[in-house]
Design a protein around this motif. Sequence first.
Motif, short mmCIF file in Angstrom:
data_model
loop_
_atom_site.label_atom_id
_atom_site.label_comp_id
_atom_site.label_asym_id
_atom_site.label_seq_id
_atom_site.Cartn_x
_atom_site.Cartn_y
_atom_site.Cartn_z
N ARG A 160 0.85 -1.19 0.00
CA ARG A 160 0.00 0.00 0.00
C ARG A 160 0.88 1.23 0.00
NH1 ARG A 160 -3.54 1.41 4.04
NH2 ARG A 160 -4.79 2.46 2.47
N GLY A 161 0.57 2.17 -0.87
CA GLY A 161 1.34 3.41 -0.90
C GLY A 161 1.51 3.90 -2.32
N ILE A 162 1.86 5.17 -2.41
CA ILE A 162 2.00 5.80 -3.73
C ILE A 162 3.40 6.37 -3.85
CG2 ILE A 162 1.09 7.56 -5.29
CD1 ILE A 162 -1.54 7.35 -3.67
N ARG B 58 6.45 8.58 -5.23
CA ARG B 58 6.53 9.94 -5.79
C ARG B 58 7.95 10.15 -6.31
NH1 ARG B 58 1.20 11.60 -6.15
NH2 ARG B 58 0.12 11.08 -4.22
N THR C 72 2.67 7.78 -9.29
CA THR C 72 1.31 8.24 -9.03
C THR C 72 0.45 7.04 -8.65
OG1 THR C 72 -0.51 9.62 -9.89
CG2 THR C 72 0.44 8.04 -11.41
N PHE C 73 -0.84 7.31 -8.50
CA PHE C 73 -1.83 6.27 -8.29
C PHE C 73 -2.44 5.96 -9.64
CE2 PHE C 73 -6.38 5.36 -7.65
CZ PHE C 73 -6.32 4.28 -6.78
N PRO D 50 -5.42 5.01 -11.66
CA PRO D 50 -6.87 4.84 -11.51
C PRO D 50 -7.36 3.53 -12.13
CG PRO D 50 -6.35 7.08 -12.17
CD PRO D 50 -5.08 6.27 -12.32
N VAL E 10 9.01 5.44 0.67
CA VAL E 10 8.04 6.52 0.51
C VAL E 10 7.99 7.32 1.81
CG1 VAL E 10 5.64 7.12 -0.04
CG2 VAL E 10 6.70 5.12 -1.12
N ARG E 11 8.76 8.38 1.86
CA ARG E 11 8.85 9.25 3.05
C ARG E 11 9.05 8.42 4.33
NH1 ARG E 11 4.96 10.69 -0.12
NH2 ARG E 11 3.32 9.88 1.23
N ARG F 275 8.52 5.23 4.81
CA ARG F 275 7.73 4.01 4.87
C ARG F 275 8.16 3.07 3.74
NH1 ARG F 275 2.50 3.93 3.23
NH2 ARG F 275 2.62 6.18 2.96
#
Lengths: 364, 129
Positions: free
Chosen positions: A291-293, A295, A314-315, A317, A342-343, A345
């Motif tokens: 889980r996560g996006i 960048r 990105t996510f 869709p 991710v920052r 995580r």
Amino acid sequence: MTMTSPLHDRHIALGAKMADFGGWDMPIEYPGGGVVREHNAVRTSVGLFDVSHLGKASVKGPGAADFTNRCLTNDLGRIEPGKAQYTLCCDEDGGVVDDLIVYLRSDDDVFLVPNAANTAAVVERLTAAAPEGIVIENLHTSYGVIAVQGTKSDEVLSSLGLPVGHDYMSFVETEWEGLPVIVCRTGYTGERGYELVPAWDLSGQLWDALVAAAEPFGGMPCGLGARDTLRTEMGYPLHGNDLGPDITPVMAGSAWAIGWDKPEFWGKQALSAQRAAKESRLSRGLLVTGRGIPRPHCGVLVDGQPVGEVTSGTFSPTLKQGIALALLDRSVKVGDEVVIDVRGREVAATVTKPPFVEVDVRES
Amino acid sequence: MSDLQYPDDLRYTEDHEWVRAGNDGTVRIGITAFAQDALGDVVYVSLPGVGDTLAAGDSCGEVESTKSVSDIYSPLAGEVTAVNDALESSPELVNTDPYGDGWMYELQIEDAAALDALMDSAAYTQSLS
């Protein structure tokens, strides 16, 4: 100074969220749409994009095509007049000044569509290199550009009496309401579609007609937010993220747009050396499995060791998962499992070869 | 053109969070209609863990749209007693029902009086203009 598109008043009237794109105040998304709905409209029916911020320039004069071919990377010898080609404008050291579309009108007439922020640089470099008799003209505010993208694009254009069904990467010059418009089978979404290049002052009227024609199909105006998620799902590079002064076409996986056999083009020596050395990082897709996006600039790790960096993320869709393009060490192969920081995580991802979604942009 | 709503029975913060007082010393927290509209389509929410102890102003989660990321700050000090697990599979609830099904977490607050120090609807609406 901020530039505005010929459709600017219409975006404001629609209540679009606006943002700066390469010095142009452009719509990110529209009320009633939103990035996800607009994205899905393109994937399932049709979406309309104002991309008038894109540059326009002409190279004219005896041997204009040959001259352009000596500068830009791709080989114009591969196409005929009436066709368009994706190409790159590189530095002598192989860095990318811009990626752009070249419309080959004739041996003596070439039309360029560079990125908004890079148009002046491309025009300047070509002008400096041009021999006597070749004239480069910056036409940034002479034309608008409207992208009509999605499976229902043909129906929308047909209802306005515009030509459709020509080959992928070909264009037709026509008239609409008595004024010239170029209808090119190109796009940045992966879907079947067209990019229309009308005279600046014709753009508003054409946009209104396209919006009305798209509505019955569930089509809608789409902002540049959706354009970014659509292009990322296709793995199409964005200059400034995935291509740039420090990210060459060899690294970005854009070497297919290089005419290696040409006697010359800007950056040939440096790019040929980098290609032969097989040492540089390469651009890959990352499909998030956790889980996560991801960048841009997120680190990529294998066994706790840094192996690369996200350039676009990105996510998606369509997949409802995080996706990314990343420059990775050559030791990392397609199919490998990696971790994206991710920052702070740790987000698990699989290395893939884009596109992330199945589409057929070339279908006749 | 704004038709965004800021219900009178909630308290608000400068970080665009709302707080609803429960009757047992707990509060429910989410982000305002303004915040979700500014973010655009919310596609990912990360929340604090149940049992986490938070100080007022602590960053305790993230809310992401396709394009951007924002931190979630705890408006009050307390212990997390519940989180909205529905946001894991349906983050869009933050857009469609920011004050209802799009709630984020609940806190057992340490100081009930601190709630009164937050902005009311009128003050928050004023702060946006």
